[in-house]
Design an enzyme around this catalytic site. Structure first.
Site, mmCIF file in Angstrom:
data_model
loop_
_atom_site.group_PDB
_atom_site.id
_atom_site.type_symbol
_atom_site.label_atom_id
_atom_site.label_comp_id
_atom_site.label_asym_id
_atom_site.label_seq_id
_atom_site.Cartn_x
_atom_site.Cartn_y
_atom_site.Cartn_z
ATOM 1 N N THR A 1 0.852 -1.197 0.000
ATOM 2 C CA THR A 1 0.000 0.000 0.000
ATOM 3 C C THR A 1 0.884 1.242 0.000
ATOM 4 O O THR A 1 1.900 1.291 0.680
ATOM 5 C CB THR A 1 -0.955 0.001 1.212
ATOM 6 O OG1 THR A 1 -1.823 -1.127 1.096
ATOM 7 C CG2 THR A 1 -1.822 1.254 1.257
ATOM 8 N N PHE B 1 1.226 5.224 0.809
ATOM 9 C CA PHE B 1 0.669 6.233 1.709
ATOM 10 C C PHE B 1 1.250 7.601 1.370
ATOM 11 O O PHE B 1 2.398 7.694 0.914
ATOM 12 C CB PHE B 1 1.037 5.906 3.168
ATOM 13 C CG PHE B 1 0.385 4.661 3.685
ATOM 14 C CD1 PHE B 1 -0.804 4.719 4.398
ATOM 15 C CD2 PHE B 1 0.952 3.411 3.455
ATOM 16 C CE1 PHE B 1 -1.414 3.568 4.872
ATOM 17 C CE2 PHE B 1 0.344 2.255 3.921
ATOM 18 C CZ PHE B 1 -0.840 2.333 4.632
#
Ligand SMILES: O=C(O)C(=O)C[C@]1(C(=O)O)C=C[C@@H](O)C=C1
Length: 376
Positions: free
Chosen positions: A259, A261
């Site tokens: 992921t 960020f």
């Protein structure tokens, strides 16, 4: 020399170096404290992500081992966090509760020594920054398997924020429960994405367990801590924080689940020579509009690393394009391309330029096992 004497001699070497390191670290902190005083007198934000990245980049370039570059970064993450504490503790808002992947991403950027404030929703995380309750808002932007995080993209459009850092975090799930074995688990708690990412593993190993959706992986760990026959799909850190036993590690079906960020702030970064810029734009409704808008980027051979569209929620059936490309907004070619883009688009927002991270080398949190006392 006996084994004990041999170790003792080496330990004396270590003790001497540790004393020197401490002395040097304190001298370093003194410089940082003095810079902090100057910044405070002139109303300058003490946190300077571009300078921090330049320090880490310079040190890893000089590093000849045996320390790995990853270790150099991890050590400096904490040194810089200690330095910031002397200037002004950095307030970081993130999507809680504690030990979500957002929390881990925040720690990977700002070390353990920051004022981390968990929030219940992404809107609250943005609000904390916009109301000056935090210096930084840490938000998930996209996942390598699931794509863009729609709510973050919408809020990036609506709110006056600047991207100051990015990071890629490896998402490594474990199955954790209060005890026993995998086969004894009757209920599995997990965030819908985490459950989806482990579907095959669950089918092969726990076909008969009930699945219960939780608001976050950290909340799943909270639920499992209260259920003797339950287990959570969560990070190792969330499991350890809630006193759970790791029943199985790496239960996700696909490796390479990462992921991305963003750390959001208010202030523009100076160039580091190794940056990325994110923009958001809309094009007029006419043939070739997107092609024409992007033409200067191709002409300057700028490397576009992402382009993604989202419906514009304020104007139905119109679209916003989110795009990232390598370079800093102050680089002449990018300045030129952005100027041309502003003349060819119906809307343009420059979200920020920030030190570039490598998606193929995401942050891994395995080392945290040591901090939390090993394998249980
Ligand atoms: O160089 C600065 O501007 C500092 O404030 C010092 C320092 C550091 O410790 O190196 C501390 C905090 C900033 O985010 C960047 C660097």
């Amino acid at each position: 020399m006996t084994v004990t004497e041999e170790i003792q001699a080496l330990r004396e070497g270590i003790d001497g170096l540790d004393r020197e390191l401490l002395e040097l670290l304190n001298r370093r902190m003194d410089y940082a404290r003095r810079i902090g005083e100057i910044k405070a007198r002139h109303g300058i934000d003490p946190f300077d992500p571009a300078r921090e990245e330049a320090i880490c980049r310079c040190l890893t370039a000089r590093n000849r081992g045996p320390l790995s570059d990853e270790s150099v970064r991890a050590i400096y993450r904490e040194i810089l966090a200690a330095s910031r504490i002397l200037q002004q503790p950095l307030g970081v808002a993130f999507l809680g509760p504690e030990w979500t992947y957002s929390h881990l991403a925040a720690i990977s950027l700002f070390g353990h020594n920051a004022r981390y404030v968990p929030h219940r929703t992404l809107i609250d995380v943005f609000d904390a920054l916009n109301k000056n309750l935090a210096h930084i808002a840490l938000v998930p932007v996209e996942n390598s398997l699931e794509g863009g995080i729609a709510q973050t993209m919408d809020l990036l459009y609506e709110r006056p924020v600047v991207i100051v850092r990015e990071c890629y975090l490896e998402i490594a799930h474990c199955l954790a429960g209060r005890g026993g074995e995998v086969a004894a688990v009757k209920r599995i708690y997990g965030h819908p994405h985490a459950l989806a990412q482990c579907r095959r593993w669950v089918f092969e190993n726990l076909r008969h367990a009930e699945l219960h959706e939780s608001a976050s992986t950290a909340q799943a760990a909270q639920h499992a801590a209260k259920d003797p026959e339950g287990a959570a799909i969560c990070s190792l850190q969330a499991a350890c924080h809630h006193g759970l036993k790791i029943l199985a590690e790496r239960v996700e079906d696909h490796s390479g689940n990462t992921t991305r960020f963003f750390a959001l702030g208010h202030r523009k970064n100076a160039p580091t020579g190794h940056d990325k810029t994110s923009i958001l734009f809309a094009v007029p409704d006419k043939p070739g509009a997107l092609y024409t808008a992007l033409e200067p980027f191709a002409r300057w051979q700028l490397n576009m690393t992402r382009i993604e569209s989202r419906p514009n929620r304020l104007m139905p059936w119109q679209y916003l394009f989110f795009s990232d490309f390598e370079g800093h907004r102050d680089d002449p070619q990018i300045e030129d391309s952005l100027q041309a883009l502003s003349e060819r688009t119906s809307f343009l927002k420059i979200l920020g330029s920030y030190p570039r991270s490598d998606p193929m080398k995401p942050i891994r949190f395995d080392f945290e096992k040591v901090r939390f006392g090993g394998e249980n």
